[in-house]
Design a protein around this motif. Structure first.
Motif, mmCIF file in Angstrom:
data_model
loop_
_atom_site.group_PDB
_atom_site.id
_atom_site.type_symbol
_atom_site.label_atom_id
_atom_site.label_comp_id
_atom_site.label_asym_id
_atom_site.label_seq_id
_atom_site.Cartn_x
_atom_site.Cartn_y
_atom_site.Cartn_z
ATOM 1 N N GLY A 171 31.935 34.066 49.560
ATOM 2 C CA GLY A 171 32.446 34.586 48.295
ATOM 3 C C GLY A 171 31.395 34.764 47.229
ATOM 4 O O GLY A 171 31.703 35.231 46.123
ATOM 5 N N ARG A 172 30.146 34.437 47.549
ATOM 6 C CA ARG A 172 29.047 34.598 46.595
ATOM 7 C C ARG A 172 28.455 36.002 46.603
ATOM 8 O O ARG A 172 27.454 36.258 45.937
ATOM 9 N N ALA A 231 27.837 39.968 45.753
ATOM 10 C CA ALA A 231 27.856 40.671 44.468
ATOM 11 C C ALA A 231 29.273 41.144 44.171
ATOM 12 O O ALA A 231 29.912 41.785 45.007
ATOM 13 N N ASP A 232 29.754 40.834 42.970
ATOM 14 C CA ASP A 232 31.143 41.114 42.619
ATOM 15 C C ASP A 232 31.198 41.496 41.143
ATOM 16 O O ASP A 232 31.220 40.644 40.266
ATOM 17 N N HIS A 233 31.220 42.813 40.875
ATOM 18 C CA HIS A 233 31.238 43.333 39.512
ATOM 19 C C HIS A 233 32.426 42.766 38.736
ATOM 20 O O HIS A 233 33.570 42.876 39.171
ATOM 21 N N SER A 234 32.153 42.148 37.599
ATOM 22 C CA SER A 234 33.170 41.537 36.721
ATOM 23 C C SER A 234 33.841 40.307 37.341
ATOM 24 O O SER A 234 34.812 39.786 36.797
ATOM 25 N N SER A 235 33.322 39.846 38.483
ATOM 26 C CA SER A 235 33.872 38.648 39.155
ATOM 27 C C SER A 235 35.375 38.759 39.361
ATOM 28 O O SER A 235 36.134 37.826 39.094
ATOM 29 N N LEU A 236 35.815 39.900 39.865
ATOM 30 C CA LEU A 236 37.242 40.130 40.072
ATOM 31 C C LEU A 236 37.791 39.403 41.303
ATOM 32 O O LEU A 236 38.981 39.143 41.389
ATOM 33 N N ARG A 237 36.899 39.140 42.271
ATOM 34 C CA ARG A 237 37.315 38.565 43.556
ATOM 35 C C ARG A 237 38.473 39.370 44.159
ATOM 36 O O ARG A 237 39.553 38.837 44.416
ATOM 37 N N SER A 277 41.260 47.292 36.590
ATOM 38 C CA SER A 277 39.999 47.208 35.857
ATOM 39 C C SER A 277 39.580 48.581 35.360
ATOM 40 O O SER A 277 39.686 49.576 36.096
ATOM 41 N N GLN A 282 35.633 47.701 44.636
ATOM 42 C CA GLN A 282 36.333 46.469 44.989
ATOM 43 C C GLN A 282 36.467 46.339 46.506
ATOM 44 O O GLN A 282 36.340 45.248 47.059
ATOM 45 N N VAL A 299 33.285 45.057 47.900
ATOM 46 C CA VAL A 299 33.150 43.607 47.750
ATOM 47 C C VAL A 299 33.840 42.892 48.909
ATOM 48 O O VAL A 299 33.289 41.974 49.519
#
Length: 233
Positions: A34-35, A37-43, A91, A99, A102
């Motif tokens: 889960g580490r 790269a995730d723009h805005s940390s949306l998961r 978003s 997304q 990700v």
């Protein structure tokens, strides 16, 4: 083992043994995956583990999706299947395609971590991954899509065939130099809330590029006229 060595050694295992990691063994690997790269940390992702009878239910769903009379035996090729789900968030900054990237990144990193931990893994997909029957079987919501499954098991003694190495020189290049006669770049297609902003930025950039090209042409014409005048004199 370094990350570079782990990536170089990774390979897909189309056949695996019945052994599989436990849930407790999976959790730290998933936390590490889960580490990415995730723009805005949306998961914008989640995972579903399929074991035992879960795989039979998936086989029945695949049969329903493909119109077959008997359940598919494909999900029984491994004791553990991990379904990779793109779970889209609303978003204005992060489009759906980003997304989904990700979620794909999580699946790939998890496959690397599982391989390094000694497990055989292969990422399987199919045209039925986006069907209603398969979505229902996984309990997907209206803003979720299935990207496929990681089939996980023990590594058999026989090594799988390796793919030919990548020619890095052939796929790595430099950005082409800008020329005066270059046409403005085409506008990218967008299908999310940030599409309008992206289009405006693209139009402005295209206008600026066009103005620069026109200025260069005028300067070149003026220089040619000056040279002609000098020759006449």
């Amino acid at each position: 083992m370094s990350a570079l060595e782990a990536v170089r050694r990774r390979q897909s295992w189309s056949k695996v043994t019945p052994e599989a990691p436990t849930r407790d063994q999976l959790l730290p690997l998933i936390a590490a995956a889960g580490r990415v790269a995730d723009h805005s940390s949306l998961r914008p992702w989640r995972l579903i583990e399929l074991r035992g009878e879960d795989r039979e239910r998936l086989g029945a769903a695949i049969a329903e999706a493909t119109g077959d009379s008997s359940p598919s035996s494909k999900p029984l090729r491994a004791s553990l299947l991990i379904a990779v789900v793109a779970s889209y968030r609303r978003s204005d900054k992060v489009p759906r395609w980003e997304q989904e990237a990700v979620a794909s990144g999580v699946a790939h990193v998890l496959s690397l971590l599982l391989d390094e931990a000694g497990w055989g893994v292969i990422w399987r997909t199919g045209g039925y991954t986006r069907t209603a029957a398969v979505a229902r079987a996984h309990g997907l919501g209206p803003d979720e899509e299935l990207l496929g499954w990681l089939y996980v098991g023990g590594k058999p003694g026989k090594e799988p065939g390796r793919r030919s190495p990548v020619d890095a020189e052939a796929v790595l290049s430099r950005m082409p130099a800008e020329r005066a006669d270059d046409a403005p770049a085409q506008e990218p297609r967008t299908s999310d809330a940030c599409g309008k902003k992206a289009k405006k930025k693209t139009k402005k950039a295209a206008k600026k590029a066009k103005k620069r090209a026109e200025k260069r042409k005028k300067a070149e014409k003026a220089e040619r006229r000056l040279r002609k005048a000098e020759k006449r004199s």
